[in-house]
Design a protein around this motif. Structure first.
Motif, PDB file in Angstrom:
ATOM      1  N   UNK A 124       0.830  -1.213   0.000  1.00  0.00           N
ATOM      2  CA  UNK A 124       0.000   0.000   0.000  1.00  0.00           C
ATOM      3  C   UNK A 124       0.862   1.259   0.000  1.00  0.00           C
ATOM      4  N   UNK A 125       2.005   1.222   0.687  1.00  0.00           N
ATOM      5  CA  UNK A 125       2.875   2.407   0.692  1.00  0.00           C
ATOM      6  C   UNK A 125       3.428   2.681  -0.703  1.00  0.00           C
ATOM      7  N   UNK A 126       3.399   1.693  -1.556  1.00  0.00           N
ATOM      8  CA  UNK A 126       3.832   1.850  -2.954  1.00  0.00           C
ATOM      9  C   UNK A 126       2.645   2.015  -3.896  1.00  0.00           C
ATOM     10  N   UNK A 127       1.450   2.247  -3.299  1.00  0.00           N
ATOM     11  CA  UNK A 127       0.215   2.452  -4.070  1.00  0.00           C
ATOM     12  C   UNK A 127      -0.143   1.212  -4.893  1.00  0.00           C
ATOM     13  N   UNK A 128       0.032   0.052  -4.273  1.00  0.00           N
ATOM     14  CA  UNK A 128      -0.263  -1.235  -4.910  1.00  0.00           C
ATOM     15  C   UNK A 128      -1.312  -1.948  -4.070  1.00  0.00           C
ATOM     16  N   UNK A 129      -2.407  -2.315  -4.688  1.00  0.00           N
ATOM     17  CA  UNK A 129      -3.462  -3.038  -3.983  1.00  0.00           C
ATOM     18  C   UNK A 129      -3.165  -4.536  -3.986  1.00  0.00           C
ATOM     19  N   UNK A 130      -3.342  -5.168  -2.841  1.00  0.00           N
ATOM     20  CA  UNK A 130      -3.317  -6.622  -2.734  1.00  0.00           C
ATOM     21  C   UNK A 130      -4.435  -7.019  -1.784  1.00  0.00           C
ATOM     22  N   UNK A 131      -4.600  -8.322  -1.555  1.00  0.00           N
ATOM     23  CA  UNK A 131      -5.733  -8.744  -0.734  1.00  0.00           C
ATOM     24  C   UNK A 131      -5.374 -10.040  -0.013  1.00  0.00           C
ATOM     25  N   UNK A 132      -5.772 -10.166   1.258  1.00  0.00           N
ATOM     26  CA  UNK A 132      -5.590 -11.458   1.926  1.00  0.00           C
ATOM     27  C   UNK A 132      -6.366 -12.556   1.201  1.00  0.00           C
ATOM     28  N   UNK A 133      -5.921 -13.785   1.343  1.00  0.00           N
ATOM     29  CA  UNK A 133      -6.733 -14.903   0.863  1.00  0.00           C
ATOM     30  C   UNK A 133      -8.039 -14.928   1.661  1.00  0.00           C
ATOM     31  N   UNK A 134      -9.039 -15.620   1.113  1.00  0.00           N
ATOM     32  CA  UNK A 134     -10.341 -15.666   1.770  1.00  0.00           C
ATOM     33  C   UNK A 134     -10.219 -16.147   3.215  1.00  0.00           C
ATOM     34  N   UNK A 135     -10.867 -15.440   4.116  1.00  0.00           N
ATOM     35  CA  UNK A 135     -10.959 -15.929   5.490  1.00  0.00           C
ATOM     36  C   UNK A 135     -11.958 -17.076   5.516  1.00  0.00           C
ATOM     37  N   UNK A 136     -11.544 -18.260   5.983  1.00  0.00           N
ATOM     38  CA  UNK A 136     -12.454 -19.419   5.947  1.00  0.00           C
ATOM     39  C   UNK A 136     -13.793 -19.120   6.607  1.00  0.00           C
ATOM     40  N   UNK A 137     -14.837 -19.682   6.035  1.00  0.00           N
ATOM     41  CA  UNK A 137     -16.179 -19.368   6.515  1.00  0.00           C
ATOM     42  C   UNK A 137     -16.448 -19.941   7.898  1.00  0.00           C
ATOM     43  N   UNK A 138     -15.766 -21.037   8.249  1.00  0.00           N
ATOM     44  CA  UNK A 138     -16.009 -21.596   9.586  1.00  0.00           C
ATOM     45  C   UNK A 138     -15.430 -20.703  10.680  1.00  0.00           C
ATOM     46  N   UNK A 139     -14.599 -19.710  10.284  1.00  0.00           N
ATOM     47  CA  UNK A 139     -14.062 -18.738  11.242  1.00  0.00           C
ATOM     48  C   UNK A 139     -14.884 -17.454  11.282  1.00  0.00           C
ATOM     49  N   UNK A 140     -15.910 -17.356  10.447  1.00  0.00           N
ATOM     50  CA  UNK A 140     -16.738 -16.156  10.382  1.00  0.00           C
ATOM     51  C   UNK A 140     -17.824 -16.204  11.464  1.00  0.00           C
ATOM     52  N   UNK A 141     -18.072 -15.080  12.160  1.00  0.00           N
ATOM     53  CA  UNK A 141     -19.133 -15.068  13.184  1.00  0.00           C
ATOM     54  C   UNK A 141     -20.487 -15.530  12.654  1.00  0.00           C
ATOM     55  N   UNK A 142     -20.779 -15.228  11.398  1.00  0.00           N
ATOM     56  CA  UNK A 142     -22.064 -15.602  10.809  1.00  0.00           C
ATOM     57  C   UNK A 142     -22.305 -17.102  10.866  1.00  0.00           C
ATOM     58  N   UNK A 143     -21.229 -17.892  10.767  1.00  0.00           N
ATOM     59  CA  UNK A 143     -21.363 -19.346  10.674  1.00  0.00           C
ATOM     60  C   UNK A 143     -20.774 -20.060  11.893  1.00  0.00           C
ATOM     61  N   UNK A 144     -20.794 -19.387  13.027  1.00  0.00           N
ATOM     62  CA  UNK A 144     -20.140 -19.930  14.220  1.00  0.00           C
ATOM     63  C   UNK A 144     -20.696 -21.283  14.634  1.00  0.00           C
ATOM     64  N   UNK A 145     -21.957 -21.562  14.326  1.00  0.00           N
ATOM     65  CA  UNK A 145     -22.582 -22.812  14.764  1.00  0.00           C
ATOM     66  C   UNK A 145     -22.586 -23.894  13.684  1.00  0.00           C
ATOM     67  N   UNK A 146     -21.999 -23.633  12.538  1.00  0.00           N
ATOM     68  CA  UNK A 146     -22.032 -24.603  11.444  1.00  0.00           C
ATOM     69  C   UNK A 146     -21.006 -25.707  11.669  1.00  0.00           C
ATOM     70  N   UNK A 147     -21.334 -26.956  11.325  1.00  0.00           N
ATOM     71  CA  UNK A 147     -20.356 -28.041  11.432  1.00  0.00           C
ATOM     72  C   UNK A 147     -19.181 -27.811  10.487  1.00  0.00           C
ATOM     73  N   UNK A 148     -17.993 -28.269  10.902  1.00  0.00           N
ATOM     74  CA  UNK A 148     -16.781 -28.118  10.101  1.00  0.00           C
ATOM     75  C   UNK A 148     -15.977 -29.406  10.154  1.00  0.00           C
ATOM     76  N   UNK A 149     -15.518 -29.867   9.000  1.00  0.00           N
ATOM     77  CA  UNK A 149     -14.708 -31.077   8.909  1.00  0.00           C
ATOM     78  C   UNK A 149     -13.305 -30.689   8.460  1.00  0.00           C
ATOM     79  N   UNK A 150     -12.353 -30.866   9.363  1.00  0.00           N
ATOM     80  CA  UNK A 150     -10.998 -30.397   9.130  1.00  0.00           C
ATOM     81  C   UNK A 150     -10.902 -28.932   9.485  1.00  0.00           C
ATOM     82  N   UNK A 151      -9.995 -28.236   8.831  1.00  0.00           N
ATOM     83  CA  UNK A 151      -9.838 -26.803   9.057  1.00  0.00           C
ATOM     84  C   UNK A 151      -8.406 -26.327   9.052  1.00  0.00           C
ATOM     85  N   UNK A 152      -7.453 -27.236   9.262  1.00  0.00           N
ATOM     86  CA  UNK A 152      -6.058 -26.814   9.369  1.00  0.00           C
ATOM     87  C   UNK A 152      -5.524 -26.275   8.053  1.00  0.00           C
ATOM     88  N   UNK A 153      -5.891 -26.893   6.939  1.00  0.00           N
ATOM     89  CA  UNK A 153      -5.331 -26.492   5.645  1.00  0.00           C
ATOM     90  C   UNK A 153      -5.802 -25.091   5.267  1.00  0.00           C
TER      91      UNK A 153
END
Length: 384
Positions: free
Chosen positions: A317-346
């Motif tokens: 950003x200090x070089x005026x270049x946009x980048x973006x984090x990879x998607x935050x996994x949905x099982x870590x999102x507050x919206x889906x806090x109660x959803x079942x999840x299989x695995x997660x480490x990868x």
């Protein structure tokens, strides 16, 4: 001139040519500006011709297409839908629209897409609990084909219908077949940052003629055949406008060149970032897969650098270049806090270590060098 005084390099901006204006001017001249008209029908034909799909309905967004696609598969209140955790929230939100519940599944480390082994584990466990999944959503993340052969075999074994979220993957292929055409329903997105854009828009493709008719009905407020406005079931205002479809028609003429350029950009990064041992590019194409390389992504090796993705993003950003984090996994999102999840480490590790680099097809050699130089600056500074 200081680096930060340069024009901004965006992550994946729209790239329009002159082709789009031909269709827009014609629509305005003929007064076809509603969600109907020659551009809309023509755009749907163009998508069918490019992908080999038998039927296509152009809609207001990829999210709308997922919503109606899940309705076609019979998803309703109380049902469970299998879904990768490592994806944008638009993949899973329509599950909630229908009163259903997502069951999240981890990625595998090669393509970063849904893991076939975890998929089997999830299905068998849900069935032991008396919760037979109603449908499976697969995603081709960042344009990368998932391991379709293995995933579709598991889905077929348990007779679970597949919705194929190819929102980021128009122009990608698997065993020579265009993505979006492997599931019972396929979905594309034409958002402003996609490899083909209509400003905002999406499409649903299917082999089923009756489903094509049903989606068109739902997407136009479910108007019954009557001389007055009569409605026997819930409908939606989901049809793409003829004007935006005109942009899509012009973009379709350039799509093969856009895919070629994205792949060239990935190859450039691969060559010029090879000297930075702390960085690795990903994901990797599976056997038989060919990605459109919508976005080039890098992973930071925690054993070789103390630099994390967020400080790296801020440095760009200090070089005026946009980048973006990879998607935050949905099982870590507050919206889906109660959803079942299989695995997660990868997928959690990918989020913790990854960043998307500018990949727009209008990028010049100078733009690419600015990005590479900025990446080298921070890694070189770390070693001094």
């Amino acid at each position: 001139m200081r680096s930060q005084d340069h024009d901004r390099i965006y992550l994946s901006p729209p790239h329009l040519g002159r082709h789009e204006l031909n269709y827009l001017h014609k629509a305005i001249e003929d007064n076809w500006v509603a969600p109907a008209g020659p551009n809309l029908a023509g755009f749907e034909r163009d998508i069918c011709e490019f992908t080999g799909a038998e039927h296509c309905v152009a809609l207001t967004s990829g999210t709308a297409a997922i919503h109606l696609g899940l309705k076609l598969l019979g998803v309703g209140p109380g049902d469970e839908v299998l879904c990768p955790s490592f994806t944008f929230v638009a993949t899973a939100n329509p599950i909630l629209y229908l009163g259903a519940r997502p069951v999240f599944i981890d990625s595998e480390a090669e393509t970063w897409n849904l893991c076939p082994e975890r998929l089997r584990e999830a299905i068998e466990d849900r069935m032991r609990l008396g919760r037979r999944p109603k449908a499976l959503i697969i995603v081709h993340l960042y344009g990368m084909p998932c391991k379709l052969r293995e995933i579709l075999a598991v889905a077929a074994e348990f007779d679970i219908p597949v919705l194929e979220d190819a929102a980021e993957a128009l122009g990608s292929r698997y065993d020579g077949q265009p993505l979006g055409t492997f599931g019972a329903v396929g979905v594309f997105s034409f958002n402003g940052n996609k490899i083909l854009t209509t400003s905002a828009g999406g499409a649903l493709v299917t082999r089923n003629a009756a489903w094509d008719t049903k989606v068109r009905f739902w997407a136009t407020q479910s108007k019954d055949p009557a001389p007055y406005y009569q409605h026997s079931e819930i409908g939606y205002n989901y049809r793409l406008s003829n004007l935006l479809a005109g942009i899509g028609r012009g973009q379709m003429e350039l799509l093969e060149d856009r895919v070629k350029r994205r792949r060239e950009i990935y190859g450039w990064y691969q060559q010029h970032l090879a000297e930075i041992p702390a960085l690795s590019l990903g994901p990797t194409e599976p056997a038989g897969g060919r990605s459109n390389r919508w976005l080039t992504c890098v992973l930071l090796a925690p054993t070789q650098t103390i630099v994390a993705p967020e400080p790296l993003r801020l440095h760009l950003e200090t070089r005026n270049i946009e980048s973006r984090p990879l998607w935050k996994p949905l099982h870590l999102q507050p919206l889906f806090a109660d959803a079942p999840m299989y695995g997660g480490a990868v997928c959690t590790n990918l989020f913790d270590q990854g960043l998307c680099l500018p990949s727009g097809t209008a990028m010049t050699e100078s733009d690419l060098r600015r990005v590479a130089d900025a990446l080298k600056e921070i890694t070189s500074a770390e070693q001094t």
